[in-house]
Design a protein around this motif. Structure first.
Motif, mmCIF file in Angstrom:
data_model
loop_
_atom_site.group_PDB
_atom_site.id
_atom_site.type_symbol
_atom_site.label_atom_id
_atom_site.label_comp_id
_atom_site.label_asym_id
_atom_site.label_seq_id
_atom_site.Cartn_x
_atom_site.Cartn_y
_atom_site.Cartn_z
ATOM 1 N N ARG A 28 -43.174 -23.511 -40.792
ATOM 2 C CA ARG A 28 -43.197 -24.668 -39.893
ATOM 3 C C ARG A 28 -42.534 -24.333 -38.559
ATOM 4 O O ARG A 28 -43.065 -24.626 -37.488
ATOM 5 C CB ARG A 28 -42.497 -25.864 -40.549
ATOM 6 C CG ARG A 28 -42.594 -27.159 -39.733
ATOM 7 C CD ARG A 28 -41.745 -28.278 -40.326
ATOM 8 N NE ARG A 28 -40.320 -28.049 -40.185
ATOM 9 C CZ ARG A 28 -39.634 -28.182 -39.034
ATOM 10 N NH1 ARG A 28 -40.255 -28.524 -37.937
ATOM 11 N NH2 ARG A 28 -38.339 -27.968 -38.998
ATOM 12 N N LEU A 29 -41.373 -23.678 -38.626
ATOM 13 C CA LEU A 29 -40.664 -23.301 -37.410
ATOM 14 C C LEU A 29 -41.442 -22.264 -36.605
ATOM 15 O O LEU A 29 -41.488 -22.322 -35.372
ATOM 16 C CB LEU A 29 -39.259 -22.789 -37.757
ATOM 17 C CG LEU A 29 -38.300 -23.843 -38.289
ATOM 18 C CD1 LEU A 29 -37.005 -23.188 -38.767
ATOM 19 C CD2 LEU A 29 -38.018 -24.911 -37.250
ATOM 20 N N HIS A 30 -42.055 -21.315 -37.299
ATOM 21 C CA HIS A 30 -42.874 -20.309 -36.619
ATOM 22 C C HIS A 30 -44.014 -20.989 -35.862
ATOM 23 O O HIS A 30 -44.270 -20.694 -34.694
ATOM 24 C CB HIS A 30 -43.423 -19.294 -37.625
ATOM 25 C CG HIS A 30 -44.385 -18.334 -37.028
ATOM 26 N ND1 HIS A 30 -43.973 -17.222 -36.320
ATOM 27 C CD2 HIS A 30 -45.734 -18.306 -37.013
ATOM 28 C CE1 HIS A 30 -45.023 -16.565 -35.892
ATOM 29 N NE2 HIS A 30 -46.112 -17.201 -36.306
ATOM 30 N N ASN A 31 -44.691 -21.914 -36.530
ATOM 31 C CA ASN A 31 -45.798 -22.621 -35.885
ATOM 32 C C ASN A 31 -45.324 -23.458 -34.709
ATOM 33 O O ASN A 31 -46.011 -23.562 -33.695
ATOM 34 C CB ASN A 31 -46.543 -23.487 -36.898
ATOM 35 C CG ASN A 31 -47.326 -22.651 -37.894
ATOM 36 O OD1 ASN A 31 -47.684 -21.510 -37.607
ATOM 37 N ND2 ASN A 31 -47.567 -23.204 -39.065
ATOM 38 N N GLN A 107 -44.384 2.707 -28.614
ATOM 39 C CA GLN A 107 -44.922 1.835 -29.649
ATOM 40 C C GLN A 107 -43.838 0.859 -30.128
ATOM 41 O O GLN A 107 -44.108 -0.302 -30.383
ATOM 42 C CB GLN A 107 -45.429 2.658 -30.844
ATOM 43 C CG GLN A 107 -46.619 3.531 -30.534
ATOM 44 C CD GLN A 107 -47.886 2.735 -30.327
ATOM 45 O OE1 GLN A 107 -48.120 2.213 -29.255
ATOM 46 N NE2 GLN A 107 -48.698 2.648 -31.349
ATOM 47 N N GLN A 108 -42.613 1.367 -30.262
ATOM 48 C CA GLN A 108 -41.496 0.544 -30.731
ATOM 49 C C GLN A 108 -41.237 -0.615 -29.770
ATOM 50 O O GLN A 108 -41.026 -1.749 -30.192
ATOM 51 C CB GLN A 108 -40.230 1.403 -30.884
ATOM 52 C CG GLN A 108 -39.041 0.644 -31.421
ATOM 53 C CD GLN A 108 -39.248 0.129 -32.838
ATOM 54 O OE1 GLN A 108 -39.943 0.747 -33.630
ATOM 55 N NE2 GLN A 108 -38.666 -1.001 -33.150
ATOM 56 N N GLU A 109 -41.263 -0.335 -28.472
ATOM 57 C CA GLU A 109 -41.033 -1.372 -27.464
ATOM 58 C C GLU A 109 -42.110 -2.463 -27.555
ATOM 59 O O GLU A 109 -41.810 -3.663 -27.491
ATOM 60 C CB GLU A 109 -41.062 -0.732 -26.074
ATOM 61 C CG GLU A 109 -40.776 -1.668 -24.940
ATOM 62 C CD GLU A 109 -40.828 -0.969 -23.592
ATOM 63 O OE1 GLU A 109 -40.842 -1.697 -22.590
ATOM 64 O OE2 GLU A 109 -40.862 0.272 -23.531
ATOM 65 N N ILE A 110 -43.341 -2.053 -27.760
ATOM 66 C CA ILE A 110 -44.435 -3.014 -27.863
ATOM 67 C C ILE A 110 -44.295 -3.830 -29.143
ATOM 68 O O ILE A 110 -44.433 -5.054 -29.130
ATOM 69 C CB ILE A 110 -45.792 -2.292 -27.801
ATOM 70 C CG1 ILE A 110 -45.952 -1.672 -26.414
ATOM 71 C CG2 ILE A 110 -46.938 -3.245 -28.110
ATOM 72 C CD1 ILE A 110 -47.072 -0.690 -26.298
ATOM 73 N N PHE A 111 -43.988 -3.166 -30.239
ATOM 74 C CA PHE A 111 -43.833 -3.886 -31.508
ATOM 75 C C PHE A 111 -42.705 -4.906 -31.420
ATOM 76 O O PHE A 111 -42.831 -6.028 -31.899
ATOM 77 C CB PHE A 111 -43.586 -2.931 -32.671
ATOM 78 C CG PHE A 111 -43.392 -3.669 -33.968
ATOM 79 C CD1 PHE A 111 -44.475 -4.230 -34.621
ATOM 80 C CD2 PHE A 111 -42.132 -3.841 -34.504
ATOM 81 C CE1 PHE A 111 -44.302 -4.954 -35.795
ATOM 82 C CE2 PHE A 111 -41.953 -4.562 -35.680
ATOM 83 C CZ PHE A 111 -43.041 -5.112 -36.320
ATOM 84 N N GLU A 112 -41.587 -4.533 -30.791
ATOM 85 C CA GLU A 112 -40.465 -5.465 -30.661
ATOM 86 C C GLU A 112 -40.877 -6.714 -29.888
ATOM 87 O O GLU A 112 -40.411 -7.805 -30.181
ATOM 88 C CB GLU A 112 -39.282 -4.786 -29.984
ATOM 89 C CG GLU A 112 -38.582 -3.785 -30.880
ATOM 90 C CD GLU A 112 -37.539 -2.952 -30.155
ATOM 91 O OE1 GLU A 112 -37.296 -3.196 -28.949
ATOM 92 O OE2 GLU A 112 -36.974 -2.054 -30.800
ATOM 93 N N ILE A 114 -43.962 -8.060 -29.794
ATOM 94 C CA ILE A 114 -44.917 -8.894 -30.520
ATOM 95 C C ILE A 114 -44.478 -9.219 -31.946
ATOM 96 O O ILE A 114 -45.162 -9.960 -32.634
ATOM 97 C CB ILE A 114 -46.316 -8.252 -30.551
ATOM 98 C CG1 ILE A 114 -46.309 -6.970 -31.378
ATOM 99 C CG2 ILE A 114 -46.847 -8.016 -29.156
ATOM 100 C CD1 ILE A 114 -47.683 -6.481 -31.738
ATOM 101 N N ALA A 115 -43.355 -8.684 -32.380
ATOM 102 C CA ALA A 115 -42.930 -8.852 -33.774
ATOM 103 C C ALA A 115 -42.848 -10.319 -34.192
ATOM 104 O O ALA A 115 -43.224 -10.671 -35.306
ATOM 105 C CB ALA A 115 -41.588 -8.162 -34.008
ATOM 106 N N LEU A 116 -42.379 -11.183 -33.307
ATOM 107 C CA LEU A 116 -42.245 -12.587 -33.671
ATOM 108 C C LEU A 116 -43.592 -13.298 -33.730
ATOM 109 O O LEU A 116 -43.715 -14.363 -34.323
ATOM 110 C CB LEU A 116 -41.323 -13.304 -32.695
ATOM 111 C CG LEU A 116 -39.869 -12.842 -32.730
ATOM 112 C CD1 LEU A 116 -39.068 -13.556 -31.652
ATOM 113 C CD2 LEU A 116 -39.255 -13.071 -34.085
ATOM 114 N N LYS A 127 -47.657 -0.570 -38.974
ATOM 115 C CA LYS A 127 -47.802 0.529 -38.021
ATOM 116 C C LYS A 127 -48.843 0.125 -36.997
ATOM 117 O O LYS A 127 -49.897 -0.369 -37.325
ATOM 118 C CB LYS A 127 -48.221 1.787 -38.749
ATOM 119 C CG LYS A 127 -47.143 2.234 -39.681
ATOM 120 C CD LYS A 127 -47.434 3.578 -40.282
ATOM 121 C CE LYS A 127 -46.385 3.803 -41.314
ATOM 122 N NZ LYS A 127 -45.872 5.013 -41.504
ATOM 123 N N ILE A 128 -48.493 0.333 -35.755
ATOM 124 C CA ILE A 128 -49.382 -0.060 -34.665
ATOM 125 C C ILE A 128 -50.145 1.152 -34.184
ATOM 126 O O ILE A 128 -49.636 2.194 -34.027
ATOM 127 C CB ILE A 128 -48.571 -0.693 -33.503
ATOM 128 C CG1 ILE A 128 -47.836 -1.901 -33.998
ATOM 129 C CG2 ILE A 128 -49.505 -1.063 -32.367
ATOM 130 C CD1 ILE A 128 -46.935 -2.521 -32.988
#
Length: 128
Positions: A28-31, A107-112, A114-116, A127-128
Motif C-alpha cells: 500500500r505504501l509503495h503504491n 550499473q550499481q548507480e543506476i540500480f540504486e 530505480i531500486a525503489l 542483475k541489470i
C-alpha cells in the motif's frame, strides 16, 4: 510434547498473519509513493562511445551533462548556412528527464536509482 507443538503452530500462524499484514501495508505504501511521484518515469542513459565509433566521430562532444542538474541533457550541433560556407554558431536542444545517467555511470548507480521502483521478492537484487 503435543501441547508444545500445538502452541508452536499457533504462534507460527500468528506470525504468518502478521507477516501478511505487514506485506500488504508495504505494498500500500509503495503504491502511494508511486502515485505521489507519478507512475511514469523517463530515464536516459548515454552509453560510452565504442572503439569503432571513436574513429568516425569525435567522442561525445555534442552532448553536455550540466553538473548542477542530473535531469538535463543538452545536445548541440553546429549551425551552418544554407550555402554551407559559413558557420553561424551552435543549435542547442535541451532535454529533460526524470534522471540522466552519463556514460561513466555504473550499473550499481543506476540500480540504486530505480531500486525503489522495482518490487523484488527475496534478498538478492536483480542483475541489470
Amino acid at each position: 510434547l503435543r501441547a508444545q507443538a500445538a502452541a508452536q503452530e499457533q504462534r507460527l500462524g500468528r506470525q504468518e498473519e502478521r507477516l501478511h499484514g505487514l506485506e500488504m501495508e508495504r505494498r500500500r505504501l509503495h503504491n502511494l509513493v508511486q502515485e505521489l511521484k507519478g507512475n511514469i518515469r523517463v530515464f536516459c542513459r548515454v552509453r560510452p562511445v565504442l572503439p569503432e565509433e571513436e574513429e568516425r566521430q569525435k567522442g561525445l562532444e555534442h552532448l553536455h551533462f550540466p553538473p548542477e542538474d542530473n535531469k538535463a541533457l543538452v545536445l548541440s550541433r553546429p549551425e551552418e548556412s544554407h550555402v554551407g560556407r559559413e558557420r553561424r554558431g551552435d543549435i542547442r536542444y535541451d532535454f529533460s528527464f526524470d534522471r540522466v545517467f552519463p556514460p561513466a555511470a555504473s550499473q550499481q548507480e543506476i540500480f540504486e536509482e530505480i531500486a525503489l521502483l522495482v518490487q523484488v521478492r527475496g534478498d538478492v537484487p536483480p542483475k541489470i
